[in-house]
Design an enzyme around this catalytic site. Structure first.
Site, short mmCIF file in Angstrom:
data_model
loop_
_atom_site.label_atom_id
_atom_site.label_comp_id
_atom_site.label_asym_id
_atom_site.label_seq_id
_atom_site.Cartn_x
_atom_site.Cartn_y
_atom_site.Cartn_z
N ASP A 2 0.80 -1.18 0.01
CA ASP A 2 -0.07 0.04 -0.08
C ASP A 2 0.82 1.37 0.10
O ASP A 2 1.95 1.25 0.49
CB ASP A 2 -0.92 -0.07 1.05
CG ASP A 2 -2.06 0.94 1.14
OD1 ASP A 2 -2.28 1.39 0.03
OD2 ASP A 2 -2.79 1.30 2.08
N GLY A 3 0.38 2.36 -0.79
CA GLY A 3 0.97 3.62 -0.52
C GLY A 3 1.75 4.22 -2.02
O GLY A 3 2.32 5.13 -2.18
N HIS A 19 2.58 2.91 -9.00
CA HIS A 19 2.21 1.40 -9.15
C HIS A 19 3.51 0.93 -10.00
O HIS A 19 3.87 -0.22 -9.66
CB HIS A 19 1.07 1.32 -9.92
CG HIS A 19 -0.36 1.53 -9.32
ND1 HIS A 19 -0.38 1.11 -7.97
CD2 HIS A 19 -1.45 2.29 -9.61
CE1 HIS A 19 -1.42 1.46 -7.55
NE2 HIS A 19 -2.10 2.19 -8.48
N SER A 47 -7.09 -6.20 -5.27
CA SER A 47 -8.03 -7.19 -4.40
C SER A 47 -9.47 -7.14 -5.18
O SER A 47 -9.58 -6.42 -6.13
CB SER A 47 -8.25 -6.04 -3.21
OG SER A 47 -9.11 -5.06 -3.41
N ASN A 50 -10.77 -3.76 -5.61
CA ASN A 50 -10.00 -2.78 -6.65
C ASN A 50 -10.70 -2.58 -7.74
O ASN A 50 -10.29 -1.57 -8.48
CB ASN A 50 -8.48 -3.20 -6.71
CG ASN A 50 -7.64 -3.02 -5.49
OD1 ASN A 50 -6.61 -3.58 -5.39
ND2 ASN A 50 -8.10 -2.25 -4.53
N ARG A 53 -12.02 0.86 -8.51
CA ARG A 53 -11.34 2.16 -8.66
C ARG A 53 -11.69 2.78 -10.10
O ARG A 53 -12.10 1.94 -10.87
CB ARG A 53 -9.83 1.75 -8.54
CG ARG A 53 -9.38 1.23 -7.21
CD ARG A 53 -7.84 1.19 -7.24
NE ARG A 53 -7.59 0.87 -5.80
CZ ARG A 53 -6.54 1.57 -5.23
NH1 ARG A 53 -5.43 1.94 -5.84
NH2 ARG A 53 -6.33 1.22 -3.93
N SER A 174 -7.64 -5.22 5.54
CA SER A 174 -8.55 -5.09 4.14
C SER A 174 -8.77 -6.41 3.53
O SER A 174 -8.26 -6.53 2.51
CB SER A 174 -7.42 -4.01 3.40
OG SER A 174 -7.43 -2.97 4.10
C1 FPP Z 1 -2.22 -0.20 -3.25
O1 FPP Z 1 -1.58 1.38 -3.03
C2 FPP Z 1 -1.50 -0.97 -4.12
C3 FPP Z 1 -2.19 -1.18 -5.40
C4 FPP Z 1 -3.83 -1.64 -5.37
C5 FPP Z 1 -1.85 -2.18 -6.32
C6 FPP Z 1 -0.22 -2.72 -6.16
C7 FPP Z 1 0.35 -3.26 -7.53
C8 FPP Z 1 1.88 -3.21 -7.67
C9 FPP Z 1 2.73 -2.80 -6.76
C10 FPP Z 1 1.96 -3.82 -8.87
C11 FPP Z 1 1.77 -5.34 -8.89
C12 FPP Z 1 2.54 -5.92 -9.99
C13 FPP Z 1 2.65 -7.23 -10.21
C14 FPP Z 1 3.47 -7.62 -11.28
C15 FPP Z 1 1.85 -8.26 -9.32
P1 FPP Z 1 -2.61 2.38 -3.34
O2 FPP Z 1 -2.31 2.70 -4.81
O3 FPP Z 1 -3.98 2.00 -2.91
O4 FPP Z 1 -1.74 3.42 -2.63
P2 FPP Z 1 -2.40 4.65 -1.85
O5 FPP Z 1 -3.22 4.40 -0.50
O6 FPP Z 1 -1.27 5.63 -1.52
O7 FPP Z 1 -3.46 5.52 -2.75
#
Ligand code: FPP
Length: 230
Positions: A2-3, A19, A47, A50, A53, A174
């Site tokens: 997350d983040g 990402h 998830s 997700n 979004r 979560s």
């Molecule tokens: C949550 O952070 C992160 C996600 C929903 C996506 C995570 C995915 C990756 C790191 C890429 C995965 C890649 C592969 C190859 C499996 P957020 O965007 O919700 O962060 P925020 O809370 O700061 O908005």
């Protein structure tokens, strides 16, 4: 993991950029775990929730995964990483399903570390799908116990996690690994996922080492066996 979005926002960049950096953090973390002798790593990449979004972000993430598989599969495979995907594959595109199948097939023989990528996954979804499979397999109700249900869970190839790390400062699970994390040690890090690296991994492992794991008993198995041996 997350983040990502906040990391990008702090840099006046689109969320997608976060990402993208998140993929690099993931590869770094997989190799860091392998170097530290960790046998299983499970990451929450997308998830069941997700999908809600913005369409642009969802399609960006799907495209990013395809690019990431093309870019990093060889590297991960050459470092002995076995890849497994856990989650509902019915909703993802044929292209992505094929990429997952290729990633799993081409790393199936690897033994150094198993990376399970939870994608279109939810802990509640997993419990429900395991129950459905158990019923479909004809398991009688009186034989349905914890061990039997565990065999139908999406992560039946992995032991329950010892350590559960959430980055990004939120203090909640979560809907991740609801069944498997019953006795996991939880570590919450303020670090935004794209910045997660060796220092944060070592800090989480050090925190884990300080914990006294009792699994519902009065003393930890380690303490009990030390007492028996002395
Ligand atoms: C949550 O952070 C992160 C996600 C929903 C996506 C995570 C995915 C990756 C790191 C890429 C995965 C890649 C592969 C190859 C499996 P957020 O965007 O919700 O962060 P925020 O809370 O700061 O908005």
């Amino acid at each position: 993991m997350d983040g990502n979005g906040r990391w990008a926002k702090k840099r006046f960049m689109p969320r997608f950029f976060g990402h993208k950096q998140g993929v690099d953090a993931l590869v770094r973390t997989v190799l860091g775990c392998a170097d530290r002798g960790i046998d299983y790593l499970t990451v929450f990449a997308f998830s069941s929730e997700n999908w809600k979004r913005p369409t642009e972000e969802v399609s960006g993430l799907m495209g990013l995964v395809l690019v990431a598989v093309a870019k990093y599969l060889g590297k991960l495979a050459s470092h002995g990483v076995r890849i497994r995907i856990v989650g509902d594959r019915n909703q993802v595109s044929d292209k992505l399903r094929q990429a997952w199948e290729q990633a799993e097939a081409s790393t199936a023989h690897n033994t150094r570390i198993t990376l399970s990528v939870a994608f279109n996954y939810g802990g509640r979804w997993d419990i429900v799908q395991a129950c459905r499979q158990a019923i479909a397999a004809g398991l009688p109700a009186d034989q349905l116990d914890e061990a039997a249900l565990t065999r139908f869970m999406a992560l039946s190839h992995a032991p329950d996690p010892d350590l559960f790390i959430r980055t990004g400062g939120e203090v909640r699970i979560s809907n991740f690994l609801l069944w498997q994390a019953a006795y996991s040690e939880l570590v919450f890090s303020d670090c935004l996922w794209p910045e997660f690296g060796d220092a944060e991994l070592d800090a989480a492992l050090a925190e884990y080492a300080r914990r006294d794991r009792r699994f519902g008993t009065v003393e930890s198995p380690a303490t009990a066996s030390a007492r028996i041996e002395t």
